[in-house]
Design a protein around this motif. Structure first.
Motif, PDB file in Angstrom:
ATOM      1  N   LYS A   1      35.973  43.807  36.266  1.00 34.20           N
ATOM      2  CA  LYS A   1      34.687  44.266  35.731  1.00 34.20           C
ATOM      3  C   LYS A   1      34.474  43.780  34.300  1.00 34.20           C
ATOM      4  O   LYS A   1      33.344  43.731  33.824  1.00 34.20           O
ATOM      5  N   ASP A   2      35.575  43.424  33.611  1.00 32.10           N
ATOM      6  CA  ASP A   2      35.479  42.898  32.248  1.00 32.10           C
ATOM      7  C   ASP A   2      35.027  41.437  32.221  1.00 32.10           C
ATOM      8  O   ASP A   2      34.645  40.925  31.179  1.00 32.10           O
ATOM      9  N   GLY A   3      35.121  40.763  33.359  1.00 33.41           N
ATOM     10  CA  GLY A   3      34.757  39.345  33.430  1.00 33.41           C
ATOM     11  C   GLY A   3      33.371  39.157  34.018  1.00 33.41           C
ATOM     12  O   GLY A   3      32.657  40.110  34.319  1.00 33.41           O
ATOM     13  N   TYR A   4      33.015  37.897  34.178  1.00 32.96           N
ATOM     14  CA  TYR A   4      31.753  37.561  34.828  1.00 32.96           C
ATOM     15  C   TYR A   4      31.875  37.813  36.327  1.00 32.96           C
ATOM     16  O   TYR A   4      32.952  37.672  36.910  1.00 32.96           O
ATOM     17  N   GLN A   5      30.782  38.151  36.953  1.00 32.88           N
ATOM     18  CA  GLN A   5      30.769  38.382  38.396  1.00 32.88           C
ATOM     19  C   GLN A   5      31.278  37.147  39.149  1.00 32.88           C
ATOM     20  O   GLN A   5      32.005  37.270  40.128  1.00 32.88           O
ATOM     21  N   SER A   6      30.940  35.967  38.653  1.00 34.55           N
ATOM     22  CA  SER A   6      31.352  34.722  39.307  1.00 34.55           C
ATOM     23  C   SER A   6      32.855  34.455  39.193  1.00 34.55           C
ATOM     24  O   SER A   6      33.383  33.584  39.876  1.00 34.55           O
ATOM     25  N   GLU A   7      33.546  35.212  38.330  1.00 31.45           N
ATOM     26  CA  GLU A   7      34.986  35.032  38.135  1.00 31.45           C
ATOM     27  C   GLU A   7      35.811  36.091  38.863  1.00 31.45           C
ATOM     28  O   GLU A   7      37.032  36.090  38.762  1.00 31.45           O
ATOM     29  N   LYS A   8      35.155  36.975  39.558  1.00 32.84           N
ATOM     30  CA  LYS A   8      35.857  38.095  40.192  1.00 32.84           C
ATOM     31  C   LYS A   8      37.027  37.626  41.061  1.00 32.84           C
ATOM     32  O   LYS A   8      38.125  38.169  41.008  1.00 32.84           O
ATOM     33  N   ASP A   9      36.799  36.582  41.845  1.00 37.77           N
ATOM     34  CA  ASP A   9      37.853  36.080  42.718  1.00 37.77           C
ATOM     35  C   ASP A   9      39.055  35.556  41.938  1.00 37.77           C
ATOM     36  O   ASP A   9      40.194  35.644  42.400  1.00 37.77           O
ATOM     37  N   LEU A  10      38.818  35.024  40.731  1.00 36.88           N
ATOM     38  CA  LEU A  10      39.922  34.485  39.930  1.00 36.88           C
ATOM     39  C   LEU A  10      40.883  35.576  39.465  1.00 36.88           C
ATOM     40  O   LEU A  10      42.084  35.329  39.347  1.00 36.88           O
ATOM     41  N   PHE A  11      40.389  36.766  39.226  1.00 30.68           N
ATOM     42  CA  PHE A  11      41.268  37.865  38.844  1.00 30.68           C
ATOM     43  C   PHE A  11      42.277  38.139  39.965  1.00 30.68           C
ATOM     44  O   PHE A  11      43.466  38.322  39.720  1.00 30.68           O
ATOM     45  N   TYR A  12      41.778  38.147  41.185  1.00 28.47           N
ATOM     46  CA  TYR A  12      42.649  38.397  42.336  1.00 28.47           C
ATOM     47  C   TYR A  12      43.557  37.207  42.611  1.00 28.47           C
ATOM     48  O   TYR A  12      44.752  37.377  42.865  1.00 28.47           O
ATOM     49  N   LEU A  13      42.994  36.008  42.568  1.00 26.80           N
ATOM     50  CA  LEU A  13      43.775  34.812  42.849  1.00 26.80           C
ATOM     51  C   LEU A  13      44.929  34.662  41.857  1.00 26.80           C
ATOM     52  O   LEU A  13      46.071  34.434  42.260  1.00 26.80           O
ATOM     53  N   ARG A  14      44.640  34.799  40.565  1.00 26.18           N
ATOM     54  CA  ARG A  14      45.686  34.682  39.541  1.00 26.18           C
ATOM     55  C   ARG A  14      46.815  35.662  39.808  1.00 26.18           C
ATOM     56  O   ARG A  14      47.992  35.303  39.768  1.00 26.18           O
ATOM     57  N   ALA A  15      46.447  36.906  40.059  1.00 26.80           N
ATOM     58  CA  ALA A  15      47.456  37.942  40.273  1.00 26.80           C
ATOM     59  C   ALA A  15      48.317  37.651  41.500  1.00 26.80           C
ATOM     60  O   ALA A  15      49.542  37.776  41.460  1.00 26.80           O
ATOM     61  N   MET A  16      47.683  37.220  42.578  1.00 25.85           N
ATOM     62  CA  MET A  16      48.425  36.935  43.806  1.00 25.85           C
ATOM     63  C   MET A  16      49.324  35.708  43.629  1.00 25.85           C
ATOM     64  O   MET A  16      50.471  35.698  44.073  1.00 25.85           O
ATOM     65  N   LEU A  17      48.822  34.677  42.945  1.00 25.77           N
ATOM     66  CA  LEU A  17      49.646  33.494  42.703  1.00 25.77           C
ATOM     67  C   LEU A  17      50.808  33.808  41.778  1.00 25.77           C
ATOM     68  O   LEU A  17      51.910  33.275  41.956  1.00 25.77           O
ATOM     69  N   HIS A  18      50.581  34.681  40.802  1.00 28.72           N
ATOM     70  CA  HIS A  18      51.685  35.098  39.927  1.00 28.72           C
ATOM     71  C   HIS A  18      52.782  35.775  40.739  1.00 28.72           C
ATOM     72  O   HIS A  18      53.962  35.501  40.529  1.00 28.72           O
ATOM     73  N   LEU A  19      52.397  36.660  41.629  1.00 27.68           N
ATOM     74  CA  LEU A  19      53.390  37.326  42.477  1.00 27.68           C
ATOM     75  C   LEU A  19      54.144  36.318  43.336  1.00 27.68           C
ATOM     76  O   LEU A  19      55.367  36.391  43.461  1.00 27.68           O
ATOM     77  N   LEU A  20      53.422  35.396  43.928  1.00 24.41           N
ATOM     78  CA  LEU A  20      54.068  34.388  44.773  1.00 24.41           C
ATOM     79  C   LEU A  20      54.991  33.480  43.964  1.00 24.41           C
ATOM     80  O   LEU A  20      56.084  33.149  44.416  1.00 24.41           O
ATOM     81  N   ALA A  21      54.552  33.077  42.792  1.00 25.39           N
ATOM     82  CA  ALA A  21      55.337  32.156  41.967  1.00 25.39           C
ATOM     83  C   ALA A  21      56.565  32.824  41.371  1.00 25.39           C
ATOM     84  O   ALA A  21      57.543  32.160  41.037  1.00 25.39           O
ATOM     85  N   LYS A  22      56.516  34.120  41.275  1.00 27.62           N
ATOM     86  CA  LYS A  22      57.611  34.855  40.650  1.00 27.62           C
ATOM     87  C   LYS A  22      58.784  35.065  41.586  1.00 27.62           C
ATOM     88  O   LYS A  22      59.938  34.990  41.189  1.00 27.62           O
ATOM     89  N   ASN A  23      58.488  35.340  42.841  1.00 32.88           N
ATOM     90  CA  ASN A  23      59.553  35.736  43.748  1.00 32.88           C
ATOM     91  C   ASN A  23      59.161  35.390  45.181  1.00 32.88           C
ATOM     92  O   ASN A  23      58.166  35.889  45.687  1.00 32.88           O
TER      93      ASN A  23
END
Length: 186
Positions: free
Chosen positions: A35-57
């Motif tokens: 909600k702090d970002g632009y509406q058009s960036e909403k998917d990036l918040f989720y994508l970044r978080a999921m890729l971080h989890l995948l890249a970590k372990n």
């Protein structure tokens, strides 16, 4: 941290945690943070978080798959977004990756089959990245390092070295030169 809206700290804590109850809060935190970002960036918040989890372990891919399903269930508008399609296809590819260990060279037929399957997985991953990378990296170039780490962790794709790294590696007795460009050409 959550009450202070320090979402970055909350995400770092949640992603380092193995408690299922805490991890189940991840979509809620990401929703609030987006909600702090632009509406058009909403998917990036989720994508970044999921890729971080995948890249970590590499043990967290099934968790990421569950989280992604929960996110898409709660936010159906993200189902047709390229970054979420990439994530879904990536998770599917990881789920079909060979789990068995490389057979000994004495078992030639099994070794050949294993190598072919592994090569097909690598090529599929690289094709997936090549197709979706322009859509994602144009919006967030920092995703490149996460995507490269996932390639190493799940598919054994070694990051290419720049010429100086290749020279130092060969002087130190390391492997051969792998090209000079990053996985995504950068």
């Amino acid at each position: 941290y959550l009450t202070l809206s320090n979402y970055s700290a909350v995400v770092k804590y949640i992603s380092s945690c193995d408690d299922a109850t805490i991890l189940s809060k991840y979509p809620v935190v990401l929703s609030e943070w987006s909600k702090d970002g632009y509406q058009s960036e909403k998917d990036l918040f989720y994508l970044r978080a999921m890729l971080h989890l995948l890249a970590k372990n590499s043990d967290k891919w099934s968790l990421v798959q569950t989280l992604q399903e929960n996110i898409l269930e709660e936010l159906p508008e993200l189902q047709e977004v390229a970054s979420m399609n990439f994530l879904k296809l990536l998770l599917d590819l990881i789920s079909f990756s060979p789990k068995e260990k490389k057979p000994p060279t004495a078992q030639k037929a099994k070794l050949i089959a294993y190598e072919k399957k592994k090569k097909a997985q690598e090529e599929t991953y690289l094709s997936l990245v090549k197709f979706y990378a322009p859509f994602m990296l144009e919006r967030d170039p920092k995703l490149n390092s996460l995507i490269e780490r996932i390639g190493v962790l799940y598919f054994g794709i070694q990051q290419a070295q720049n010429p100086m790294q290749a020279m130092m590696s060969s002087l130190m007795g390391g492997g051969g030169d792998s090209g000079g460009m990053g996985l995504l050409g950068g």
